[in-house]
Structure formats: structure tokens, C-alpha cells
Scaffold this motif. Structure first.
Motif, PDB file in Angstrom:
ATOM      1  N   ASN A 121       0.834  -1.208   0.000  1.00  0.00           N
ATOM      2  CA  ASN A 121       0.000   0.000   0.000  1.00  0.00           C
ATOM      3  C   ASN A 121       0.865   1.254   0.000  1.00  0.00           C
ATOM      4  N   ASP A 122       1.938   1.233   0.776  1.00  0.00           N
ATOM      5  CA  ASP A 122       2.872   2.373   0.779  1.00  0.00           C
ATOM      6  C   ASP A 122       3.472   2.573  -0.610  1.00  0.00           C
ATOM      7  N   HIS A 123       3.876   1.475  -1.227  1.00  0.00           N
ATOM      8  CA  HIS A 123       4.467   1.535  -2.561  1.00  0.00           C
ATOM      9  C   HIS A 123       3.444   2.060  -3.574  1.00  0.00           C
ATOM     10  N   HIS A 124       2.228   1.564  -3.461  1.00  0.00           N
ATOM     11  CA  HIS A 124       1.175   1.968  -4.394  1.00  0.00           C
ATOM     12  C   HIS A 124       0.870   3.468  -4.265  1.00  0.00           C
ATOM     13  N   ARG A 125       0.911   3.993  -3.057  1.00  0.00           N
ATOM     14  CA  ARG A 125       0.657   5.421  -2.838  1.00  0.00           C
ATOM     15  C   ARG A 125       1.741   6.293  -3.451  1.00  0.00           C
ATOM     16  N   ARG A 126       2.969   5.782  -3.488  1.00  0.00           N
ATOM     17  CA  ARG A 126       4.092   6.566  -3.999  1.00  0.00           C
ATOM     18  C   ARG A 126       4.117   6.649  -5.522  1.00  0.00           C
ATOM     19  N   ARG A 127       3.502   5.711  -6.207  1.00  0.00           N
ATOM     20  CA  ARG A 127       3.549   5.738  -7.665  1.00  0.00           C
ATOM     21  C   ARG A 127       2.232   6.253  -8.237  1.00  0.00           C
ATOM     22  N   LYS A 128       2.318   6.712  -9.467  1.00  0.00           N
ATOM     23  CA  LYS A 128       1.127   7.200 -10.160  1.00  0.00           C
ATOM     24  C   LYS A 128       0.265   6.008 -10.561  1.00  0.00           C
ATOM     25  N   PRO A 129      -1.054   6.153 -10.487  1.00  0.00           N
ATOM     26  CA  PRO A 129      -1.906   5.050 -10.939  1.00  0.00           C
ATOM     27  C   PRO A 129      -1.806   4.884 -12.450  1.00  0.00           C
ATOM     28  N   ALA A 130      -1.626   3.669 -12.884  1.00  0.00           N
ATOM     29  CA  ALA A 130      -1.510   3.399 -14.310  1.00  0.00           C
ATOM     30  C   ALA A 130      -2.884   3.297 -14.967  1.00  0.00           C
ATOM     31  N   TYR A 131      -3.866   2.884 -14.185  1.00  0.00           N
ATOM     32  CA  TYR A 131      -5.205   2.698 -14.716  1.00  0.00           C
ATOM     33  C   TYR A 131      -6.190   3.323 -13.744  1.00  0.00           C
ATOM     34  N   GLU A 132      -7.302   3.767 -14.279  1.00  0.00           N
ATOM     35  CA  GLU A 132      -8.312   4.370 -13.435  1.00  0.00           C
ATOM     36  C   GLU A 132      -9.666   3.799 -13.820  1.00  0.00           C
ATOM     37  N   LEU A 133     -10.448   3.391 -12.814  1.00  0.00           N
ATOM     38  CA  LEU A 133     -11.777   2.873 -13.088  1.00  0.00           C
ATOM     39  C   LEU A 133     -12.725   4.035 -13.318  1.00  0.00           C
ATOM     40  N   ASP A 134     -13.490   3.958 -14.361  1.00  0.00           N
ATOM     41  CA  ASP A 134     -14.472   4.990 -14.662  1.00  0.00           C
ATOM     42  C   ASP A 134     -15.839   4.445 -14.278  1.00  0.00           C
ATOM     43  N   GLN A 135     -16.347   4.890 -13.134  1.00  0.00           N
ATOM     44  CA  GLN A 135     -17.609   4.376 -12.646  1.00  0.00           C
ATOM     45  C   GLN A 135     -18.803   4.991 -13.367  1.00  0.00           C
ATOM     46  N   ASN A 136     -18.616   6.077 -14.082  1.00  0.00           N
ATOM     47  CA  ASN A 136     -19.714   6.721 -14.776  1.00  0.00           C
ATOM     48  C   ASN A 136     -19.879   6.219 -16.209  1.00  0.00           C
ATOM     49  N   ARG A 137     -18.952   5.453 -16.664  1.00  0.00           N
ATOM     50  CA  ARG A 137     -18.985   4.951 -18.034  1.00  0.00           C
ATOM     51  C   ARG A 137     -20.033   3.838 -18.152  1.00  0.00           C
ATOM     52  N   ALA A 138     -20.821   3.889 -19.181  1.00  0.00           N
ATOM     53  CA  ALA A 138     -21.850   2.869 -19.399  1.00  0.00           C
ATOM     54  C   ALA A 138     -21.187   1.554 -19.790  1.00  0.00           C
ATOM     55  N   ASP A 139     -21.790   0.454 -19.355  1.00  0.00           N
ATOM     56  CA  ASP A 139     -21.260  -0.862 -19.704  1.00  0.00           C
ATOM     57  C   ASP A 139     -21.462  -1.133 -21.191  1.00  0.00           C
ATOM     58  N   PRO A 140     -20.401  -1.483 -21.893  1.00  0.00           N
ATOM     59  CA  PRO A 140     -20.577  -1.831 -23.297  1.00  0.00           C
ATOM     60  C   PRO A 140     -21.262  -3.193 -23.407  1.00  0.00           C
TER      61      PRO A 140
END
Length: 151
Positions: A57-76
């Protein structure tokens, strides 16, 4: 160390998504074990899981997120003509795990991937069992949406 190296490395890999990052995290976990050897009693498995999650978790906080979940995006709409290979599914899962908030990611990895009980995961994460179940439920919805959006 030899008895628990595979467990720590596997958990770190699932939390971080990179072999190199997982190796660095595992090294940090075992350094902490060495420094705290006198304080760890009996089987160090639960202690190692807790420290592995914290280090990741410490390591994850220090790096930029590579992917982001888009919760507003409609399911294809699902495309039945495109079957995912096992490698593609693993890649999607790792990407999806990387995009989850750390609490949800930790709960899913410990409970669903490492196979710990809800009570064990709750003790390691320092939360109530109901919180672990809530994190897992939320994470599963986000992961499913992530996978559907990438197919």
C-alpha cells in the motif's frame, strides 16, 4: 524466510502487478521481519501478510496510478465473438486490481486470491469482517465493470 518467500512474493505481485515491484516489496517485508524477529511469536504468517499489505500500500501510494476505473462509463454490450484467453484475463485482472482503492485491493487479494477467511483478512487489515465483505463486494462490481469495458 524460505518457508514464506513464495507467499509474500505472490501476495506482493497481486497487490502491485509487477514482478520487480513485488521483489522490492518482498525484500522490504523480510528486512522488517529480521528487524522485528523478537517481537514475532509463533507462526509469522499473519504478521507477514499484514506487513506485505502495508508495504505494498505504501508503494502503491508513492507511484502514479496506471489505470483508473471509470464508474460513470456505461457498460458496453458483451461481444460473444471475442473469447478472452487466459493470459488476457490475467492481464485484465491485474490492471483492474491496480485501479482499485488500496483497501478494496487488499481485501480482494487476501480473501479471493490468497484464499484466507474473512476473519483472517479482517485481522490482517485491522478492520471488522463486515468491512472486508463490503470492500470485496464493491471491488468485485468495479472489477467486473472494468473487465467488461475492456473487452
Amino acid at each position: 524466510m524460505a518457508a514464506h518467500e513464495r507467499m509474500v512474493l505472490g501476495t506482493a505481485y497481486r497487490l502491485l502487478g509487477s514482478v520487480e515491484d513485488a521483489q522490492d516489496a518482498a525484500q522490504e517485508v523480510f528486512l522488517r521481519l529480521f528487524k522485528n524477529l523478537g517481537a514475532v511469536e509463533g507462526d509469522p504468517k499473519a504478521w507477514l501478510y499484514r506487513v506485505t499489505v502495508n508495504v505494498c500500500n505504501d508503494h502503491h501510494r508513492r507511484r502514479k496510478p496506471a489505470y483508473e476505473l471509470d464508474q460513470n462509463r456505461a457498460d458496453p454490450r458483451p461481444n460473444p465473438e471475442r473469447a478472452l484467453t487466459l493470459d488476457e484475463r490475467k492481464r485484465l485482472l491485474m490492471e483492474g486490481l491496480g485501479a482499485l482503492p488500496e483497501r478494496e485491493r487488499s481485501a480482494v487479494v487476501l480473501r479471493d486470491i490468497e484464499g484466507l477467511s474473512t476473519a483472517e483478512a479482517a485481522a490482517i487489515l485491522g478492520v471488522e469482517e463486515v468491512t472486508v465483505r463490503s470492500h470485496i463486494s464493491s471491488a468485485r462490481v468495479k472489477l467486473a465493470k472494468y473487465v467488461r469495458s475492456r473487452r
